[in-house]
Design a protein around this motif. Structure first.
Motif, PDB file in Angstrom:
ATOM      1  N   ILE A  98      56.723  -6.905 -10.824  1.00 44.90           N
ATOM      2  CA  ILE A  98      57.645  -6.357 -11.828  1.00 44.90           C
ATOM      3  C   ILE A  98      58.766  -5.640 -11.075  1.00 44.90           C
ATOM      4  O   ILE A  98      58.509  -4.744 -10.259  1.00 44.90           O
ATOM      5  N   SER A  99      60.000  -6.040 -11.350  1.00 48.10           N
ATOM      6  CA  SER A  99      61.146  -5.409 -10.678  1.00 48.10           C
ATOM      7  C   SER A  99      61.331  -3.972 -11.174  1.00 48.10           C
ATOM      8  O   SER A  99      60.951  -3.626 -12.296  1.00 48.10           O
ATOM      9  N   GLY A 100      61.931  -3.143 -10.353  1.00 49.99           N
ATOM     10  CA  GLY A 100      62.216  -1.767 -10.724  1.00 49.99           C
ATOM     11  C   GLY A 100      63.708  -1.525 -10.824  1.00 49.99           C
ATOM     12  O   GLY A 100      64.520  -2.456 -10.676  1.00 49.99           O
ATOM     13  N   ILE A 101      64.088  -0.315 -11.116  1.00 57.73           N
ATOM     14  CA  ILE A 101      65.499   0.065 -11.161  1.00 57.73           C
ATOM     15  C   ILE A 101      65.687   1.360 -10.373  1.00 57.73           C
ATOM     16  O   ILE A 101      64.774   2.175 -10.269  1.00 57.73           O
ATOM     17  N   LYS A 102      66.889   1.516  -9.820  1.00 61.07           N
ATOM     18  CA  LYS A 102      67.182   2.719  -9.036  1.00 61.07           C
ATOM     19  C   LYS A 102      68.614   3.147  -9.296  1.00 61.07           C
ATOM     20  O   LYS A 102      69.534   2.325  -9.280  1.00 61.07           O
ATOM     21  N   LEU A 103      68.797   4.426  -9.543  1.00 61.60           N
ATOM     22  CA  LEU A 103      70.129   4.984  -9.751  1.00 61.60           C
ATOM     23  C   LEU A 103      70.972   4.792  -8.501  1.00 61.60           C
ATOM     24  O   LEU A 103      70.513   5.034  -7.385  1.00 61.60           O
ATOM     25  N   ASN A 104      72.208   4.354  -8.709  1.00 65.36           N
ATOM     26  CA  ASN A 104      73.140   4.264  -7.588  1.00 65.36           C
ATOM     27  C   ASN A 104      73.701   5.661  -7.340  1.00 65.36           C
ATOM     28  O   ASN A 104      74.795   6.017  -7.787  1.00 65.36           O
ATOM     29  N   SER A 105      72.923   6.470  -6.636  1.00 66.60           N
ATOM     30  CA  SER A 105      73.257   7.886  -6.444  1.00 66.60           C
ATOM     31  C   SER A 105      74.547   8.080  -5.666  1.00 66.60           C
ATOM     32  O   SER A 105      75.330   8.995  -5.950  1.00 66.60           O
ATOM     33  N   GLU A 106      74.773   7.238  -4.678  1.00 64.11           N
ATOM     34  CA  GLU A 106      75.978   7.375  -3.847  1.00 64.11           C
ATOM     35  C   GLU A 106      77.241   7.149  -4.680  1.00 64.11           C
ATOM     36  O   GLU A 106      78.202   7.918  -4.586  1.00 64.11           O
ATOM     37  N   GLU A 128      81.945   9.397  -7.909  1.00 57.89           N
ATOM     38  CA  GLU A 128      82.658   9.513  -9.181  1.00 57.89           C
ATOM     39  C   GLU A 128      82.675  10.953  -9.666  1.00 57.89           C
ATOM     40  O   GLU A 128      83.706  11.462 -10.135  1.00 57.89           O
ATOM     41  N   LEU A 129      81.540  11.641  -9.561  1.00 60.48           N
ATOM     42  CA  LEU A 129      81.470  13.030  -9.999  1.00 60.48           C
ATOM     43  C   LEU A 129      82.373  13.920  -9.157  1.00 60.48           C
ATOM     44  O   LEU A 129      83.100  14.763  -9.690  1.00 60.48           O
ATOM     45  N   SER A 130      82.347  13.745  -7.858  1.00 66.08           N
ATOM     46  CA  SER A 130      83.179  14.562  -6.970  1.00 66.08           C
ATOM     47  C   SER A 130      84.659  14.382  -7.295  1.00 66.08           C
ATOM     48  O   SER A 130      85.423  15.353  -7.326  1.00 66.08           O
ATOM     49  N   SER A 131      85.043  13.131  -7.540  1.00 63.94           N
ATOM     50  CA  SER A 131      86.441  12.846  -7.858  1.00 63.94           C
ATOM     51  C   SER A 131      86.847  13.496  -9.178  1.00 63.94           C
ATOM     52  O   SER A 131      87.923  14.094  -9.283  1.00 63.94           O
ATOM     53  N   LYS A 132      85.988  13.405 -10.185  1.00 65.02           N
ATOM     54  CA  LYS A 132      86.306  13.963 -11.504  1.00 65.02           C
ATOM     55  C   LYS A 132      86.325  15.484 -11.477  1.00 65.02           C
ATOM     56  O   LYS A 132      87.174  16.119 -12.106  1.00 65.02           O
ATOM     57  N   ILE A 133      85.384  16.072 -10.762  1.00 63.11           N
ATOM     58  CA  ILE A 133      85.314  17.532 -10.711  1.00 63.11           C
ATOM     59  C   ILE A 133      86.574  18.104 -10.062  1.00 63.11           C
ATOM     60  O   ILE A 133      87.121  19.112 -10.510  1.00 63.11           O
ATOM     61  N   LYS A 134      87.050  17.450  -9.017  1.00 59.40           N
ATOM     62  CA  LYS A 134      88.238  17.942  -8.310  1.00 59.40           C
ATOM     63  C   LYS A 134      89.531  17.624  -9.045  1.00 59.40           C
ATOM     64  O   LYS A 134      90.584  18.184  -8.718  1.00 59.40           O
ATOM     65  N   ASP A 135      89.460  16.725 -10.036  1.00 64.92           N
ATOM     66  CA  ASP A 135      90.640  16.384 -10.839  1.00 64.92           C
ATOM     67  C   ASP A 135      90.823  17.452 -11.907  1.00 64.92           C
ATOM     68  O   ASP A 135      90.119  17.475 -12.916  1.00 64.92           O
ATOM     69  N   LEU A 136      91.770  18.353 -11.702  1.00 60.97           N
ATOM     70  CA  LEU A 136      91.958  19.468 -12.634  1.00 60.97           C
ATOM     71  C   LEU A 136      92.527  19.027 -13.972  1.00 60.97           C
ATOM     72  O   LEU A 136      92.543  19.805 -14.927  1.00 60.97           O
ATOM     73  N   ASN A 137      92.981  17.785 -14.052  1.00 56.82           N
ATOM     74  CA  ASN A 137      93.469  17.256 -15.329  1.00 56.82           C
ATOM     75  C   ASN A 137      92.373  16.567 -16.128  1.00 56.82           C
ATOM     76  O   ASN A 137      92.625  15.996 -17.176  1.00 56.82           O
ATOM     77  N   GLU A 166      82.562  12.554 -18.971  1.00 57.83           N
ATOM     78  CA  GLU A 166      81.478  11.619 -19.266  1.00 57.83           C
ATOM     79  C   GLU A 166      81.493  10.476 -18.252  1.00 57.83           C
ATOM     80  O   GLU A 166      82.511   9.807 -18.077  1.00 57.83           O
ATOM     81  N   ILE A 167      80.377  10.280 -17.603  1.00 60.89           N
ATOM     82  CA  ILE A 167      80.251   9.236 -16.585  1.00 60.89           C
ATOM     83  C   ILE A 167      78.952   8.482 -16.810  1.00 60.89           C
ATOM     84  O   ILE A 167      77.929   9.069 -17.158  1.00 60.89           O
TER      85      ILE A 167
END
Length: 428
Positions: A185-193, A198-207, A213-214
């Protein structure tokens, strides 16, 4: 009459010159007054900005023109508070995860920018300052946001622990000559990298909006052992049997044999007997039995598991496999010929072998009624039609050399390989 006429003309010329001079004086006076007014007015205008922000200054499209130092500080404080009053929402595999900027210890140190804004243009010359006031050009100042990266990593790790599903390997079950295989049975894994980028880019975007939401994307994780591979297992390469007595050692032996049963060694992998059996502790079900220590037989948890290692050692030798790691006992054992034993010690001594074939290998191990048998199964093409035997050549009561012999279908010796020399201590 001529004299009077001349006098009148001279008087007229004098009057005209006087009027012209008066006009010039009046004009100069007006020009001087206008110039003085211009200079004084503009000097006062420029002076009025000595403690104010020049026109055309912006931060994130917010016009900061004409603000005093105190007003600027208050305006930036309000702006920063709004910028930091944001939340992050990550949706992955139908699950929602949120965290606020404050939980990430986000901050914006605007003190340097504040000083840059209030001091902007203050070192320019008079006319350049005047030009900034009367013909302002847009001047944008930027703020920088920082946050605790470790807290962001923890947030992502929490998402991963709730989203990830480990794959389930295909399994094989051998009973006699019957083989059954279950599908993987195949599994799934979050693409953490990717999520972190994406989070780092959005957090630093002051606009960015008040709620970021991501979508946390996941990757399919294939099982390491697949049913299609296990279905190539159709042949017993070798088998070896030893005998044991009931009691604590037998209890440990049977548990160890069960732990390694149906172990799959994929092509290129190395099998660790110690790891497959697991720590020989009370918590894992092992009991106290006789062990060898410093030339003496002393009680120890897990005594008896070495017979499983010795039986497996003889099994793999009979499949033509030479272990990558093996050590003999401190003192001789009775369940295998001298020089053909293998001992174990948690985190210290192991019996290992590598699968150098193109097919999976399966260890089938079972113990009951005082008999321990270990079989090694794989594809019928693996042994190349050669029958192997392990040979012990005693050199004395306490030493022996071991060889691996291989015979072809006609009984001819085609492999004669020296393995090692085992030396033992006498019992105290």
């Amino acid at each position: 009459m001529d004299n009077n006429t001349d006098t009148s003309k001279e008087t007229g010329l004098i009057n005209q010159k006087f009027l012209s001079l008066k006009t010039i004086v009046i004009a100069l006076t007006i020009i001087s007054a206008v110039l003085s007014y211009f200079i004084i007015t503009n000097m006062n205008l420029v002076k009025s900005y000595s403690s104010k922000v020049y026109p055309g200054v912006y931060v994130l499209d917010r016009d900061l023109s004409n603000l005093s130092k105190e007003e600027l500080h208050n305006e930036l404080t309000t702006l920063v508070e709004k910028l930091l009053n944001k939340n992050i929402k990550v949706i992955s595999e139908g699950k929602e995860f949120t965290i606020s900027y404050s939980e990430l210890e986000a901050s914006i140190d605007f003190s340097n920018v504040e000083n840059e804004i209030i001091n902007f243009g203050k070192d320019f010359n008079f006319f350049k300052k005047l030009n900034l006031i009367k013909k302002p050009e847009s001047k944008e100042f930027t703020l920088s946001l920082s946050y605790n990266e470790e807290l962001l990593d923890n947030f992502i790790a929490n998402i991963s622990s709730n989203v990830d599903i480990s794959p389930t390997n295909a399994t094989i079950y051998i009973s006699g000559n019957s083989i059954s295989v279950s599908d993987e049975i195949s599994g799934i894994k979050l693409n953490s990298e990717k999520l972190k980028e994406e989070l780092s880019s959005k957090i630093k975007d002051l606009n960015a909006p008040e709620v970021i939401e991501i979508t946390g994307t996941t990757d399919v994780v294939e099982a390491k052992i697949k049913a299609a591979d296990l279905r190539t297992v159709n042949h017993k390469l070798s088998s070896y049997t030893t005998y044991f007595k009931a009691g604590p050692s037998g209890t440990n032996l049977q548990l160890a044999a069960a732990n390694i049963n149906n172990s799959v060694v994929m092509p290129g992998e190395t099998f660790s007997t110690e790891k497959a059996i697991g720590p020989t502790t009370i918590e894992n079900g092992f009991v106290e039995a006789n062990t060898y220590v410093a030339g003496e037989v002393v009680p120890g948890v897990g005594g008896g598991v070495c017979q499983v290692a010795s039986t497996l050692y003889n099994t793999i030798l009979r499949a033509g496999i030479i272990p990558t790691e093996r050590m003999n006992h401190m003192m001789k054992v009775t369940y295998v010929p001298i020089g053909l034993d293998a001992t174990l010690a948690d985190n210290l001594i192991d019996l290992k072998f590598q699968n150098d074939s193109d097919y999976p290998m399966v260890i089938h191990s079972y113990a009951y009624n005082g008999t321990l048998t270990i079989e090694l199964w794989s594809n019928e093409s693996v042994d190349d039609g050669i029958r192997y035997e392990a040979v012990s050549v005693p050199l004395s009561d306490l030493s022996a050399d071991a060889y691996l012999h291989g015979y072809d279908a006609n009984g001819n010796l085609v492999v004669n390989q020296y393995l090692n020399r085992s030396t033992y201590q006498p019992f105290n």
